[in-house]
Design an enzyme around this catalytic site. Structure first.
Site, mmCIF file in Angstrom:
data_model
loop_
_atom_site.group_PDB
_atom_site.id
_atom_site.type_symbol
_atom_site.label_atom_id
_atom_site.label_comp_id
_atom_site.label_asym_id
_atom_site.label_seq_id
_atom_site.Cartn_x
_atom_site.Cartn_y
_atom_site.Cartn_z
ATOM 1 N N ASP A 194 38.007 69.132 65.811
ATOM 2 C CA ASP A 194 38.340 70.218 64.893
ATOM 3 C C ASP A 194 39.680 69.957 64.223
ATOM 4 O O ASP A 194 40.565 69.337 64.806
ATOM 5 C CB ASP A 194 38.452 71.548 65.662
ATOM 6 C CG ASP A 194 37.096 72.019 66.157
ATOM 7 O OD1 ASP A 194 36.070 71.506 65.655
ATOM 8 O OD2 ASP A 194 37.067 72.895 67.045
ATOM 9 N N GLU A 209 34.004 66.574 69.577
ATOM 10 C CA GLU A 209 34.538 67.638 70.423
ATOM 11 C C GLU A 209 33.503 68.756 70.562
ATOM 12 O O GLU A 209 33.136 69.398 69.584
ATOM 13 C CB GLU A 209 35.821 68.190 69.772
ATOM 14 C CG GLU A 209 36.341 69.470 70.381
ATOM 15 C CD GLU A 209 37.517 70.050 69.583
ATOM 16 O OE1 GLU A 209 37.946 69.436 68.578
ATOM 17 O OE2 GLU A 209 37.987 71.129 69.961
ATOM 18 N N ASP A 242 44.205 72.468 68.774
ATOM 19 C CA ASP A 242 43.420 72.018 69.925
ATOM 20 C C ASP A 242 42.716 70.704 69.624
ATOM 21 O O ASP A 242 42.682 69.801 70.451
ATOM 22 C CB ASP A 242 42.356 73.065 70.285
ATOM 23 C CG ASP A 242 42.871 73.986 71.377
ATOM 24 O OD1 ASP A 242 44.028 73.794 71.812
ATOM 25 O OD2 ASP A 242 42.109 74.891 71.782
ATOM 26 N N ASP A 251 42.281 71.593 63.947
ATOM 27 C CA ASP A 251 43.300 72.555 64.375
ATOM 28 C C ASP A 251 44.128 71.946 65.509
ATOM 29 O O ASP A 251 43.959 70.780 65.845
ATOM 30 C CB ASP A 251 42.646 73.885 64.804
ATOM 31 C CG ASP A 251 41.727 73.695 66.009
ATOM 32 O OD1 ASP A 251 41.677 72.572 66.566
ATOM 33 O OD2 ASP A 251 41.054 74.672 66.401
#
Ligand code: 0RA
Length: 654
Positions: A516, A438, A520, A518
């Site tokens: 990541d 990402e 997102d 998280d």
């Protein structure tokens, strides 16, 4: 019963000789468990439950049982309880022991007493409950029948005592409790979601049976166990409703067919929606035939011919300049096909492809009869469906043009690998890995940290296209998606000629999604997985798709440093290091891959010696379809609920 089994059972009533045979049979199961239940990992562990439940389903299909309850106990032992006739438990004069004992200790003996029963269910391997017994450290059968309660217990398949009466009962039924043997299985924790998904599926496939799952490991604030009930009044019609509950329907009605052709019970439900995905799930004797087979071929043929005839006759195709292919009739189609076959022949790599040739015509006839009737009766819906097919054909032509453009560019672009790809030097695909990362910044870190011999890096810009909502030519035109499939070396598409992925061209045998840790990041990982699920499913089935697990925390004290992948690990480290005073223990929360330097990323997430990868698998195709369409669809509330429900597995900022 086979001759061999008969011989084993009627050995002059010699109990000890019988039991030696028996133990040899079950010993074989313990020696090579994977041959009987697939594997000794998560799949095999759950398979044990299916095997027992299948016996109860058979009893229900024979018309004697309408309630099946599954309980996961605290120690991960399982109870399966039904209200059927109960397994006969009295002494069989020939065998000189209880019939119950024979069922539980002789390989393949389950259900064979009842010659009239139409046994159609039965697990993937159809190995019977005695295999479950052989692989259990403890197994107990309790039978309610003829006013009595019988019990017998076993350990690793061996009876601990003769079947005995322990009380009276005015009910009938079978209660099996077993604890899988830890020395056989690599994992011993049952996953609620996996069992629940299978019971939900069984409820849809067998209308009228009450199934439930109770999880005694999960207690709510009132002290009650988590319990879910699955029941379907209308079978596959409700299955299609469930699968498509977040998709926009094209026609108001679901076409539901329940019939029998040449003694083959056929049930089909189908409905078109506005998406571009084909979602056909097929079952034989309650087994998900992921490799398809004759029932699926018959369905496709019947569907295509009937719709084509109708469209021709109604003159709707007269102005169409392009050809229509079989795929065009299935764009935006959700369908479930379930047939019951007395002697199924299973073929294919995973033995989930139906081979019986007679089934093809049965399903073809069933679908064409019902569908032509439906089209005549519902001209408005018929027009909507044919229009959709025409649109699909036009889109396919546009997509072909787009693909030819890509291929032409590649042919002139020298090698054709995407500019963003940092390839590895090794050429043997088996040794090679590609990280789909990402963002460019994390991509840069990964490039510095990697082992350049075998690890390639492809950075992806932010959110890739949501393939769940896009038309095929848009998917093919998307820069990020083009980069993925050209880097992998395989092409995608929905046209018949290119449907089979050219897997021999695949350049990496590990495709690792690295995002990541998280919300997102997990959304992006889900988008990428959706793409693979819809367009490169074979690659998931081959076991090539993985998700990297970057750590959530770095815990420091002075010069000491350690990573934590969970809240629990973080607390444990703090506890260990603080020694009553945690003021000098420093915790850094990694929000993104970009916060790690290249050595840290290598050490924690990329180094094959140390990292943990999660392999992406499809446990239950129908459930996966449901979840992907829900996660990627327009409907926000169900998505939010799913994320909230799963938040404890995700992470704190969800
Ligand atoms: C053989 C014969 C009969 C019942 C069953 C098997 C039976 C097996 C299982 C396994 C789980 N639940 C079950 N329920 C029933 C009965 C034959 C008869 O009563 O005539």
């Amino acid at each position: 019963m086979s001759e061999k089994e008969k011989n084993e059972l009627s050995d002059g009533g010699n109990y000890s000789a019988d039991s030696i045979h028996v133990l040899e049979g079950l010993e074989a199961v313990r020696k090579r468990p994977a041959m009987y239940i697939g594997d000794v990992n998560e799949k095999g562990l759950h398979h044990l439950v299916y095997e027992v439940v299948d016996n109860s389903i058979d009893e229900a299909l024979a018309g004697y049982c309408d309630k099946i309850d599954v309980i996961i106990h605290n120690d991960n032992s399982i109870t399966v309880k039904d209200n059927g006739r109960g397994i006969p438990a009295d002494i069989h004069s020939k065998e000189n022991r209880s019939a119950l004992e024979v069922v539980m200790t002789v390989l393949h003996a389950g259900g064979k007493f009842d010659k009239d029963s139409y046994k159609v269910s039965g697990g993937l391997h159809g190995v019977g409950v005695s295999c479950v017994n052989a692989l259990s450290i403890h197994f107990k059968a309790e039978i309610h029948r003829d006013g009595k309660i019988w019990v017998q217990e076993y350990s690793i398949g061996k009876p601990l005592y003769d079947a005995k009466v322990i009380g009276e009962s005015n009910k009938t039924g079978t209660i099996i409790t077993f604890k899988p043997d830890d020395s056989i299985f690599q994992v011993n924790v049952y996953k609620h979601e996996i069992l629940a998904a299978r019971l939900r599926e069984l409820a849809f496939l067998n209308a009228g049976i009450n199934l439930s799952i109770t999880d005694e490991r999960e207690v709510d604030e009132n002290g009650n166990f988590k319990i879910e009930n699955y029941y379907s009044e209308q079978g596959l019609k409700e299955f299609v409703e469930y699968l498509d509950d977040t998709r926009v329907k094209l026609t108001p009605e679901i076409i539901h067919i329940t019939t029998e052709k040449n003694d083959i019970p056929v049930e089909i439900a189908l409905q078109y929606n506005t998406s571009f995905a084909e979602n056909i799930h097929s079952y034989v004797n309650n087994i998900n035939t992921i490799e398809g087979g004759t029932h699926l071929t018959g369905f496709r043929r019947g569907l295509t011919r009937t719709l084509k005839n109708y469209a021709d006759q109604s003159g709707m195709l007269s102005k169409l300049k392009i050809d229509i292919s079989g795929d065009d009739f299935r764009e935006g189609l959700t369908a479930v096909i379930s047939v019951k076959v007395a002697e199924p022949q299973f073929e294919g790599q995973t033995k989930t492809k139906l081979g019986n040739s007679e089934v093809s015509l049965a399903v073809d006839q069933a679908v064409s009869e019902a569908l032509s009737f439906y089209l005549e009766e519902n001209p408005k819906s018929a027009k909507i469906i044919v229009d959709k097919v025409i649109l699909a054909a036009q889109a396919r032509h546009a997509a072909r043009k787009a693909r030819e453009m890509v291929q032409r560019k590649n042919a002139f672009g020298g090698g054709g690998l995407p500019g963003k790809l940092s390839d590895c030097s090794e050429k043997d695909p088996v040794k090679c890995e590609i990280f789909l990362v990402e963002g460019d910044s994390a991509g840069g870190t990964a490039k510095q940290g990697r082992d350049r011999k075998v690890q390639a890096i492809l950075p992806l810009r932010g959110k890739i296209l949501n393939v769940e909502k896009a038309m095929l030519h848009k998917v093919l035109e998307s820069e990020e998606i083009k980069n993925i499939f050209t880097a992998l070396g395989v092409h995608i598409g929905k046209e018949e000629d290119s449907k089979a992925l050219n897997m021999d061209k695949l350049r990496y045998h590990k495709i690792i999604i690295m995002t990541d840790a998280d919300v997102d990041g997990s959304h992006i990982a889900t988008l990428i997985m959706t793409f693979f699920f819809r367009f490169m499913q074979d690659l998931i089935k081959a076991g090539y798709l993985y998700i990297a697990s970057p750590p959530l925390y770095l815990v420091k004290k002075g010069k000491k440093e350690a990573y934590a992948w969970s809240e629990q690990q973080r607390l444990q480290l703090i506890n260990e290091w603080a020694e009553g005073d945690d003021s000098n223990v420093h915790v850094q929360r990694y929000k993104g891959l970009g916060e790690m330097n290249s050595e840290q990323l290598w050490e924690t997430t990329m180094n094959p010696e140390q990292r943990t990868l999660q392999q992406v698998t499809i446990d239950n195709a129908a459930e996966a379809d449901h979840i992907f369409s829900m996660l990627m669809g327009d409907d926000v509330p169900p998505r939010r609920k799913f994320i909230e429900d799963h938040a404890k597995y995700a992470n704190i900022d969800a």
